[in-house]
Design a protein around this motif. Structure first.
Motif, short mmCIF file in Angstrom:
data_model
loop_
_atom_site.label_atom_id
_atom_site.label_comp_id
_atom_site.label_asym_id
_atom_site.label_seq_id
_atom_site.Cartn_x
_atom_site.Cartn_y
_atom_site.Cartn_z
N ASN A 82 0.92 -1.21 0.16
CA ASN A 82 -0.03 -0.06 -0.06
C ASN A 82 0.98 1.09 0.01
O ASN A 82 0.43 2.39 0.08
N GLY A 83 1.95 1.04 -0.10
CA GLY A 83 3.20 2.19 0.13
C GLY A 83 3.09 3.18 1.38
O GLY A 83 3.90 3.93 1.42
N ALA A 102 7.14 4.91 5.28
CA ALA A 102 7.47 5.35 4.03
C ALA A 102 7.67 6.95 3.93
O ALA A 102 8.62 7.46 3.60
N GLU A 103 6.65 7.68 4.83
CA GLU A 103 6.73 9.04 4.86
C GLU A 103 8.01 9.70 5.65
O GLU A 103 8.51 10.71 5.27
N GLU A 123 15.34 12.82 -5.22
CA GLU A 123 13.93 13.01 -5.48
C GLU A 123 13.32 12.27 -6.46
O GLU A 123 12.15 11.64 -6.23
N LYS A 124 13.81 12.13 -7.41
CA LYS A 124 13.26 11.30 -8.67
C LYS A 124 13.40 9.86 -8.16
O LYS A 124 12.15 9.03 -8.42
N PHE A 125 14.18 9.32 -7.54
CA PHE A 125 13.97 7.98 -6.96
C PHE A 125 13.04 7.75 -6.16
O PHE A 125 12.19 6.72 -6.04
N LEU A 126 12.75 8.66 -5.01
CA LEU A 126 11.72 8.49 -3.95
C LEU A 126 10.52 8.65 -4.88
O LEU A 126 9.43 8.16 -4.33
N ALA A 127 10.21 9.36 -5.86
CA ALA A 127 9.01 9.58 -6.48
C ALA A 127 8.64 8.07 -7.30
O ALA A 127 7.59 7.63 -7.38
N LYS A 128 9.60 7.35 -7.57
CA LYS A 128 9.50 6.07 -8.10
C LYS A 128 9.04 5.04 -7.05
O LYS A 128 8.49 4.13 -7.44
N CYS A 133 6.39 0.99 -5.04
CA CYS A 133 7.58 -0.01 -5.07
C CYS A 133 7.58 -0.76 -3.73
O CYS A 133 7.72 0.06 -2.60
N SER A 134 7.78 -2.03 -3.64
CA SER A 134 7.83 -2.63 -2.20
C SER A 134 9.15 -3.58 -2.47
O SER A 134 9.31 -4.49 -1.57
N ASP A 135 9.93 -3.11 -3.38
CA ASP A 135 11.25 -4.03 -3.47
C ASP A 135 12.28 -3.78 -2.40
O ASP A 135 12.42 -2.63 -2.00
N LEU A 136 13.18 -4.67 -2.11
CA LEU A 136 14.21 -4.63 -1.21
C LEU A 136 15.33 -4.42 -2.28
O LEU A 136 16.42 -3.68 -1.33
N SER A 137 15.51 -4.79 -3.19
CA SER A 137 16.79 -4.46 -4.26
C SER A 137 16.33 -4.24 -5.55
O SER A 137 15.22 -4.64 -5.88
#
Length: 252
Positions: A82-83, A102-103, A123-128, A133-137
């Motif tokens: 759910n992010g 997350a926040e 910032e671009k990475f955090l937006a993705k 995204c729930s990936d560990l790697s």
């Protein structure tokens, strides 16, 4: 949930269970896990890191409050999908996973990046990453083709600390400046476990351990480490008329 109520709830959760004390969690859901996370995060020592880290909880600490590990894992994964929650592999133990809202993660990462040349890339990475995204790697193909980062941008993300190298062509999601946390956590665990082991018969009342004066090796609140020891099954919980007894488990 306020701190006093959280502490009362945590203290009433303990029941007899080999190698851990836990709560009856038949009716547990994401809301219960969220509340438990919020309680455990009140035990995290922000000032120890000059408020540069978000509150961090180890996933297995939740097992000290909830009996059903499968249910805990399911609800944690729902919060991740759910992010709301991010999970990190800490590296010192293959079974040690850190959980951060997350926040909180976003806020502390951006706080640390203020004024730096890597801010735009982060910032671009955090937006993705949040909330989809729930990936560990992440492998190189995903970073280049799905996230559309260049090699130089990936290098910037590693430099900023939001990624650490897993192996050639892949990276772990990471918490910037978490090295000191890991160092303090491992030292504190060893010290508190040692207190249990050195007690008479290798056992001590939970309430008594909670009130112990901490040594220089223990930087976190004692309860933070006790939830770790119980959840990681490094101690066994036994219910007695005097309260919950923590017993050292041979082999640790």
């Amino acid at each position: 949930m306020n701190r006093k109520r959280a502490l009362m709830i945590a203290d009433t959760f303990c029941l007899t269970k080999r190698r851990r004390c836990a709560a009856d969690s038949q009716a547990d859901g994401a809301a219960d896990i969220r509340s438990s996370l919020q309680y455990l995060m009140t035990l995290f020592s922000r000032k120890l890191f000059n408020d540069s880290l978000p509150p961090v909880v180890l996933k297995h600490q939740l097992y000290s409050l909830h009996n059903d590990k499968t249910a805990v894992d399911k609800q944690v994964n729902e919060l991740r999908e759910n992010g709301e929650l991010l999970m990190f592999q800490l590296g010192f133990d293959s079974e040690a996973y850190a959980l951060v809202f997350a926040e909180d993660y976003r806020a502390k990462v951006l706080q640390g990046e203020a004024g730096r040349g890597t801010l735009g890339t982060v910032e671009k990475f955090l937006a993705k990453l949040i909330p989809n995204c729930s990936d560990l790697s992440f492998n190189k193909e995903k970073m280049l083709k799905e996230f559309l980062f260049t090699d130089s941008e990936i290098t910037q993300l590693v430099k900023s600390g939001v990624l650490t190298v897993r192996d050639a062509g892949s990276w772990w999601l990471s918490i910037p400046n978490s090295g000191k946390f890991i160092k303090y956590f491992i030292k504190g665990r060893k010290a508190v476990l040692g207190m249990v082991k050195k007690s008479k018969y290798g056992e001590i009342l939970k309430n008594e351990l909670e009130e112990r004066r901490t040594t220089s090796q223990v930087k976190f609140q004692m309860k933070y480490h006790i939830h770790d020891l119980i959840g990681a099954e490094l101690v066994e919980c036994v219910q007695t008329t005097a309260g919950t007894l923590l017993r050292y488990v041979d082999g640790n």
